[in-house]
Design a protein around this motif. Structure first.
Motif, PDB file in Angstrom:
ATOM      1  N   SER A 160       0.850  -1.185   0.000  1.00  0.00           N
ATOM      2  CA  SER A 160       0.000   0.000   0.000  1.00  0.00           C
ATOM      3  C   SER A 160       0.885   1.234   0.000  1.00  0.00           C
ATOM      4  N   ASP A 161       0.623   2.149  -0.940  1.00  0.00           N
ATOM      5  CA  ASP A 161       1.411   3.376  -0.985  1.00  0.00           C
ATOM      6  C   ASP A 161       1.063   4.329   0.148  1.00  0.00           C
ATOM      7  N   SER A 162      -0.069   4.080   0.827  1.00  0.00           N
ATOM      8  CA  SER A 162      -0.423   4.884   1.993  1.00  0.00           C
ATOM      9  C   SER A 162       0.130   4.293   3.291  1.00  0.00           C
ATOM     10  N   PHE A 163       0.784   3.124   3.203  1.00  0.00           N
ATOM     11  CA  PHE A 163       1.349   2.430   4.352  1.00  0.00           C
ATOM     12  C   PHE A 163       0.288   2.079   5.406  1.00  0.00           C
ATOM     13  N   LEU A 164      -0.965   2.017   4.969  1.00  0.00           N
ATOM     14  CA  LEU A 164      -2.070   1.669   5.848  1.00  0.00           C
ATOM     15  C   LEU A 164      -2.999   0.701   5.127  1.00  0.00           C
ATOM     16  N   LEU A 165      -3.810   0.002   5.910  1.00  0.00           N
ATOM     17  CA  LEU A 165      -4.818  -0.860   5.306  1.00  0.00           C
ATOM     18  C   LEU A 165      -5.903  -0.037   4.626  1.00  0.00           C
ATOM     19  N   TYR A 166      -6.086   1.193   5.097  1.00  0.00           N
ATOM     20  CA  TYR A 166      -7.030   2.106   4.453  1.00  0.00           C
ATOM     21  C   TYR A 166      -6.474   2.568   3.111  1.00  0.00           C
ATOM     22  N   SER A 168      -6.388   0.888   0.264  1.00  0.00           N
ATOM     23  CA  SER A 168      -5.635  -0.152  -0.425  1.00  0.00           C
ATOM     24  C   SER A 168      -6.590  -1.271  -0.827  1.00  0.00           C
ATOM     25  N   ALA A 169      -6.207  -1.975  -1.896  1.00  0.00           N
ATOM     26  CA  ALA A 169      -7.035  -3.097  -2.350  1.00  0.00           C
ATOM     27  C   ALA A 169      -7.033  -4.233  -1.347  1.00  0.00           C
ATOM     28  N   TRP A 170      -5.958  -4.359  -0.547  1.00  0.00           N
ATOM     29  CA  TRP A 170      -5.903  -5.423   0.456  1.00  0.00           C
ATOM     30  C   TRP A 170      -6.994  -5.252   1.505  1.00  0.00           C
ATOM     31  N   GLY A 171      -7.321  -4.024   1.824  1.00  0.00           N
ATOM     32  CA  GLY A 171      -8.382  -3.797   2.788  1.00  0.00           C
ATOM     33  C   GLY A 171      -9.743  -4.230   2.259  1.00  0.00           C
ATOM     34  N   ASN A 239     -19.948  -6.668  -7.918  1.00  0.00           N
ATOM     35  CA  ASN A 239     -20.954  -5.599  -7.962  1.00  0.00           C
ATOM     36  C   ASN A 239     -20.968  -4.716  -6.721  1.00  0.00           C
ATOM     37  N   ASP A 240     -20.107  -4.994  -5.766  1.00  0.00           N
ATOM     38  CA  ASP A 240     -20.127  -4.204  -4.530  1.00  0.00           C
ATOM     39  C   ASP A 240     -19.679  -2.772  -4.804  1.00  0.00           C
ATOM     40  N   PHE A 241     -20.430  -1.841  -4.268  1.00  0.00           N
ATOM     41  CA  PHE A 241     -20.124  -0.423  -4.420  1.00  0.00           C
ATOM     42  C   PHE A 241     -19.869   0.252  -3.073  1.00  0.00           C
ATOM     43  N   PHE A 242     -20.375  -0.348  -1.999  1.00  0.00           N
ATOM     44  CA  PHE A 242     -20.344   0.310  -0.697  1.00  0.00           C
ATOM     45  C   PHE A 242     -18.942   0.328  -0.098  1.00  0.00           C
ATOM     46  N   TRP A 243     -18.291  -0.835  -0.011  1.00  0.00           N
ATOM     47  CA  TRP A 243     -16.988  -0.899   0.660  1.00  0.00           C
ATOM     48  C   TRP A 243     -15.908  -0.118  -0.076  1.00  0.00           C
ATOM     49  N   PRO A 244     -15.780  -0.209  -1.400  1.00  0.00           N
ATOM     50  CA  PRO A 244     -14.758   0.625  -2.068  1.00  0.00           C
ATOM     51  C   PRO A 244     -15.006   2.118  -1.898  1.00  0.00           C
ATOM     52  N   LEU A 245     -16.268   2.518  -1.898  1.00  0.00           N
ATOM     53  CA  LEU A 245     -16.565   3.941  -1.732  1.00  0.00           C
ATOM     54  C   LEU A 245     -16.214   4.426  -0.338  1.00  0.00           C
ATOM     55  N   THR A 246     -16.278   3.528   0.656  1.00  0.00           N
ATOM     56  CA  THR A 246     -16.033   3.913   2.042  1.00  0.00           C
ATOM     57  C   THR A 246     -14.574   3.787   2.439  1.00  0.00           C
ATOM     58  N   LEU A 247     -13.901   2.733   1.973  1.00  0.00           N
ATOM     59  CA  LEU A 247     -12.562   2.404   2.455  1.00  0.00           C
ATOM     60  C   LEU A 247     -11.451   2.718   1.471  1.00  0.00           C
TER      61      LEU A 247
END
Length: 307
Positions: A160-166, A168-171, A239-247
């Motif tokens: 993660s280029d942000s060095f956080l789980l937030y 990032s695709a891993w989150g 089809n999920d839209f909620f988690w990517p928009l939030t995290l």
């Protein structure tokens, strides 16, 4: 002196008379078939309307209305949606999220289901209920604590280029695996219980360890169930839209469902263009379903004939 038994003469066979032709009766299931056909057509109306809208230009619908006969039809909305939204890049993001999330969900769920269904211990039912109860919580309840947790979990720079789980695709992969494991564990545990335990007992007699029983015996027998779950999970996660928009904060890291937002302007929105983009985002899910259609149907009907 020998005597031979005399057989009685057989009666001549008479042809059965066909029943008299009376008034034809309607099929017994005619009402059911008409109801199912009507529901199917009603279900297809939004899809057919999206196709109809996507093939028309915005000028045509703005001049004559959406409930009018089209004066011009063409694929221009599809080409514009493909280029303006950067859809190839977001398709790749969706693949990088969906494939690991589905594989991880099926692997972890199968491991828990194997332990719950093939071994007897005190907290067997409680463990299964714990995994299943996670699906009863709505995602909106977990947003705030999960957001704070993602801001505290560090990741190395190559993940993660942000060095956080937030952000990032891993989150996103982690939350999908955690949220979908309950349903898959419930389905796989019920399916594994239908596999005779004599197979595992014979494997133990032959000297097979637990890991060998799991990977070489149980998992191959669960192939129809895996196909059904893989189809459902691929559609749900893709089809999920909620988690990517939030995290995920950066727009370039979001999946293709978030790319549709790029087709909306600040002061102007083209519904025909958005309809074309929405139809293109649905193509991969249709391909997954058609590729696994036979296994998906057989996985859903397993055990339907058992008493």
């Amino acid at each position: 002196m020998t005597t031979t038994a005399v057989r009685p003469p057989s009666r001549p066979r008479t042809a059965r008379r066909p029943p008299p032709h009376g008034p034809s009766r309607p099929p017994r299931n005619l009402g059911r078939h008409l109801f199912l056909a009507g529901v199917s057509l009603l279900w297809l109306v939004p899809l057919l309307w999206a196709v109809y809208t996507s093939l028309r230009s915005y000028d045509d619908t703005a001049r004559h209305g959406y409930f009018s006969w089209p004066h011009s039809i063409g694929p221009e909305n599809f080409t514009d949606a493909w280029t303006q939204s950067g859809m190839p890049h977001f398709f790749l993001n969706s693949v990088l999220i969906t494939v690991p999330a589905v594989l991880g969900t099926l692997l972890f769920s199968a491991a828990v289901a194997f332990h719950v269904s093939r071994f007897d211990f005190r907290f067997n039912l409680a463990l299964l209920m714990l995994f299943t109860a996670g699906n009863l919580l709505p995602a909106q309840v977990l947003v705030t604590p999960l957001y704070r947790l993602y801001l505290l979990v560090p990741l190395p720079g190559w993940m993660s280029d942000s060095f956080l789980l937030y952000n990032s695709a891993w989150g996103i992969i982690a939350i999908h695996i955690a949220y979908q494991c309950g349903f898959c564990t419930f389905v796989l545990s019920n399916y594994m219980k239908t596999i005779p335990k004599e197979i595992s007992e014979a494997a133990v007699v032959d000297g097979a360890q637990v890991w060998r029983q799991f990977f070489q015996i149980i998992l191959p027998l669960c192939r129809p169930a895996f196909a059904a779950l893989a189809t459902l999970e691929s559609i749900w996660i893709y089809n999920d839209f909620f988690w990517p928009l939030t995290l995920i904060e950066t727009g370039d890291k979001r999946p293709v469902t978030s790319a549709l937002a790029n087709l909306q302007g600040q002061y102007f929105t083209n519904p025909n263009l958005i309809a074309a983009g929405a139809l293109m985002t649905a193509i991969p899910t249709l391909l997954v379903y058609f590729a696994l259609q036979r296994q998906f149907i057989s996985g859903l009907t397993i055990g339907s004939g058992k008493g």
